[in-house]
Design an enzyme around this catalytic site. Sequence first.
Site: not given
Length: 151
Positions: A78-80
Amino acid sequence: MRVVLQKVLWAKVEVGGEILGEIGPGLCLLVGVSREDTLEDVRFMANKIPNLRVFPDDEGKLNLSLMDVKGSILAVSQFTLFGDCSKGRRPSFLGAAPPNMANQLFEEFLDELRKSKIDVQTGRFQTHMKVSLCNDGPVTLILDSKEVLNK
């Protein structure tokens, strides 16, 4: 490394209608890797998470860990989680690790978790995924390795 941890009754991740990972009772982890993360962050998180006491004992107190209850993990990249919304209306993701680095550290994280004989399921890195879950409690925690390792 930043992780949103949710205690779940069940969780699954799908890509294009195909279920890639599915668990019963355990933990659903949204995992973000930053540009500054190293194997030290990975090992810290992989040791901390399975041993967090977030499951109830016979008296209903959160005294048991994932290891104690023999639960599973669904880990989703989950890079966000490293989105910076402090300026403007569009998040900046400059704090997130580049894809090659993030994937390598995410895979190391999964390997470290599996060394503890935990059933670990996951989605597909750098893919649009649909995550479904039933949060139990609800219990949701945010862990950041830098908040502990840099103290």
